[in-house]
Design a protein around this motif. Sequence first.
Motif, PDB file in Angstrom:
ATOM      1  N   GLU A  83       0.829  -1.204   0.000  1.00 23.79           N
ATOM      2  CA  GLU A  83       0.000   0.000   0.000  1.00 23.79           C
ATOM      3  C   GLU A  83       0.869   1.261   0.000  1.00 23.79           C
ATOM      4  OE1 GLU A  83      -3.460   1.075   2.957  1.00 23.79           O
ATOM      5  OE2 GLU A  83      -3.844  -0.478   1.481  1.00 23.79           O
ATOM      6  N   ARG A  84       1.952   1.196   0.768  1.00 18.97           N
ATOM      7  CA  ARG A  84       2.844   2.359   0.844  1.00 18.97           C
ATOM      8  C   ARG A  84       3.429   2.666  -0.541  1.00 18.97           C
ATOM      9  NH1 ARG A  84       8.684   2.237   3.102  1.00 18.97           N
ATOM     10  NH2 ARG A  84       9.267   4.313   2.396  1.00 18.97           N
ATOM     11  N   LEU A  85       3.852   1.619  -1.241  1.00 16.58           N
ATOM     12  CA  LEU A  85       4.405   1.842  -2.579  1.00 16.58           C
ATOM     13  C   LEU A  85       3.338   2.417  -3.514  1.00 16.58           C
ATOM     14  CD1 LEU A  85       6.905   0.118  -4.669  1.00 16.58           C
ATOM     15  CD2 LEU A  85       4.615   0.075  -5.625  1.00 16.58           C
ATOM     16  N   MET A  86       2.118   1.856  -3.437  1.00 17.19           N
ATOM     17  CA  MET A  86       1.055   2.286  -4.351  1.00 17.19           C
ATOM     18  C   MET A  86       0.718   3.766  -4.161  1.00 17.19           C
ATOM     19  SD  MET A  86      -1.404  -1.034  -4.177  1.00 17.19           S
ATOM     20  CE  MET A  86      -2.579  -0.529  -5.399  1.00 17.19           C
ATOM     21  N   LEU A  87       0.801   4.226  -2.922  1.00 14.95           N
ATOM     22  CA  LEU A  87       0.440   5.616  -2.646  1.00 14.95           C
ATOM     23  C   LEU A  87       1.624   6.557  -2.853  1.00 14.95           C
ATOM     24  CD1 LEU A  87      -1.688   4.924   0.540  1.00 14.95           C
ATOM     25  CD2 LEU A  87      -2.546   5.650  -1.687  1.00 14.95           C
ATOM     26  N   ALA A 137      11.372  -5.117 -12.556  1.00 12.38           N
ATOM     27  CA  ALA A 137      10.387  -4.199 -13.158  1.00 12.38           C
ATOM     28  C   ALA A 137      10.792  -2.754 -12.895  1.00 12.38           C
ATOM     29  CB  ALA A 137       8.998  -4.479 -12.585  1.00 12.38           C
ATOM     30  N   CYS A 138      11.364  -2.502 -11.728  1.00 12.79           N
ATOM     31  CA  CYS A 138      11.790  -1.146 -11.376  1.00 12.79           C
ATOM     32  C   CYS A 138      12.964  -0.722 -12.268  1.00 12.79           C
ATOM     33  CB  CYS A 138      12.165  -1.125  -9.899  1.00 12.79           C
ATOM     34  SG  CYS A 138      12.557   0.500  -9.310  1.00 12.79           S
ATOM     35  N   ALA A 159      -0.544   1.302 -14.360  1.00 15.16           N
ATOM     36  CA  ALA A 159       0.047   0.037 -14.821  1.00 15.16           C
ATOM     37  C   ALA A 159       1.410  -0.179 -14.169  1.00 15.16           C
ATOM     38  CB  ALA A 159       0.173   0.047 -16.338  1.00 15.16           C
ATOM     39  N   LEU A 160       2.197   0.876 -14.080  1.00 10.38           N
ATOM     40  CA  LEU A 160       3.539   0.754 -13.509  1.00 10.38           C
ATOM     41  C   LEU A 160       3.462   0.333 -12.036  1.00 10.38           C
ATOM     42  CD1 LEU A 160       6.559   1.153 -13.715  1.00 10.38           C
ATOM     43  CD2 LEU A 160       6.239   3.589 -13.304  1.00 10.38           C
ATOM     44  N   ILE A 161       2.539   0.957 -11.318  1.00 12.64           N
ATOM     45  CA  ILE A 161       2.410   0.639  -9.895  1.00 12.64           C
ATOM     46  C   ILE A 161       1.968  -0.818  -9.718  1.00 12.64           C
ATOM     47  CG2 ILE A 161       0.976   1.167  -7.852  1.00 12.64           C
ATOM     48  CD1 ILE A 161       1.342   4.178  -8.733  1.00 12.64           C
ATOM     49  N   ARG A 162       1.098  -1.286 -10.633  1.00  5.35           N
ATOM     50  CA  ARG A 162       0.700  -2.704 -10.569  1.00  5.35           C
ATOM     51  C   ARG A 162       1.925  -3.609 -10.739  1.00  5.35           C
ATOM     52  NH1 ARG A 162      -3.965  -1.271 -13.235  1.00  5.35           N
ATOM     53  NH2 ARG A 162      -3.099  -1.692 -15.295  1.00  5.35           N
TER      54      ARG A 162
END
Length: 405
Positions: free
Chosen positions: A343-347, A367-368, A399-402
């Motif tokens: 969640e922290r990364l997504m936000l 991916a990063c 899409a990137l966050i996924r």
Amino acid sequence: MPSVLPDGDPVPASGELPPSALDGLGSRPFGFYVHVPFCLTRCGYCDFNTYTAAELGPGASQRDYASTAIEEVRLARRVLGDAAPPVETVFFGGGTPTLLPPEDLVRILGAVDEEFGLAPGAEVTTEANPESVTQHSLEVLRDGGFTRVSFGMQSASEHVLTVLDRRHTPGRAGTAVQEARKAGFDHVNLDLIYSTPGETDDDWRASLDAALAAGPDHVSAYSLIVEEGTRLAARIRRGELPMPDDDVAADRYLIAEEMLASAGFRWYEVSNWAVSDEARCRHNLLYWTGGDWWGVGPGAHSHVGGTRWWNVKHPAPYAARLASGESPGHAREVLTADDRAVERLMLELRLATGFPLADVRPSARPACAKALADGLLEVEPFKSGRAVLTLRGRLLADALIRDLA
Ligand SMILES: C[S@@+](CC[C@H](N)C(=O)[O-])C[C@H]1O[C@@H](n2cnc3c(N)ncnc32)[C@H](O)[C@@H]1O
Ligand code: SF4
């Protein structure tokens, strides 16, 4: 707040939280969200938990709502106890909070102050539909302690407002900003929606021009989302309107960035721009950076120390629960360390301050690395190893966050 609520673990009638939630309470910023679930009419695209009926049952109708919401503020005080810190931010959202008399909103804010205390310089925002305020109501709100108002302008184009079923005329949002300034509001936001069916690039440019001419210090611009079960979704399914196009939405985002940046606005979250750090929405930043908040109202979500819960959806059972001294909580979940990391990364990745590269999970590192090589992310040295979305990365943020989550 979408209108469909997920399942979860039961919430005890007392509303009591697990000890882990109260651990460290006071070491994180604390805010209140107050949901006001009423609208004059429902816009065809909107999936929020809101009702147009005048009568919704005892305690649930507009005239009783402030007293019911205050009961939940008192419950919050009992549950959180003396360890609860002063409140840094309060956000009244909807629905249309300004359908209630301004005195009712001030009364709810007064209860938050009485039970918890407002921190010095607390940010207090209300959302408002441009047609639902007057010079007088804005003055009552400002005098009552509100510091920020967020108007749903959406568009300056008459045919776009018609597709969106908005009630205000194109010029009304600008006048409302002037009224808010006159009432003494330093912080005024305009919400805009782009890529509505039938909108042209020129319509969008004209909306941005009109928004900028009104003189807000903050702009939120959202791509129109077609929510299942809405009138808009049905019209698109029947072929009456075309589906918004992703490439068109990307072009509109680039137009927004260019025009807002030229006018001195800087993005600080993918959909949010402000003229200065002080003009950023502190309440939303609290959500996006793992703060604690109590959500008052039917369907409202709360988060305290890794426990998340959400209230029953309809105002009638919501009010009935509070009237019998019970928590209106419908269900809850205790987030695992893994959930919290995702969640922290997504936000945080959506913020201009970015996400620390060192905290990217080993499984997401390839991916990063690819996103860095493809120019979707960059590492800015002065941000001490944090990965920040580039402009192209902002277009592909979801899409990137996924891929990285
Ligand atoms: C739910 S509204 C509440 C505030 C107020 N009633 C209004 O309409 O301005 C908050 C904001 O969410 C945005 N919004 C709501 N539904 C949306 C959708 N389907 N797609 C994009 N933005 C949406 C709009 O910009 C709106 O201003
Ligand atoms: S006025 Fe705002 S909350 Fe109400 S239906 Fe329209 S978009 Fe949704």
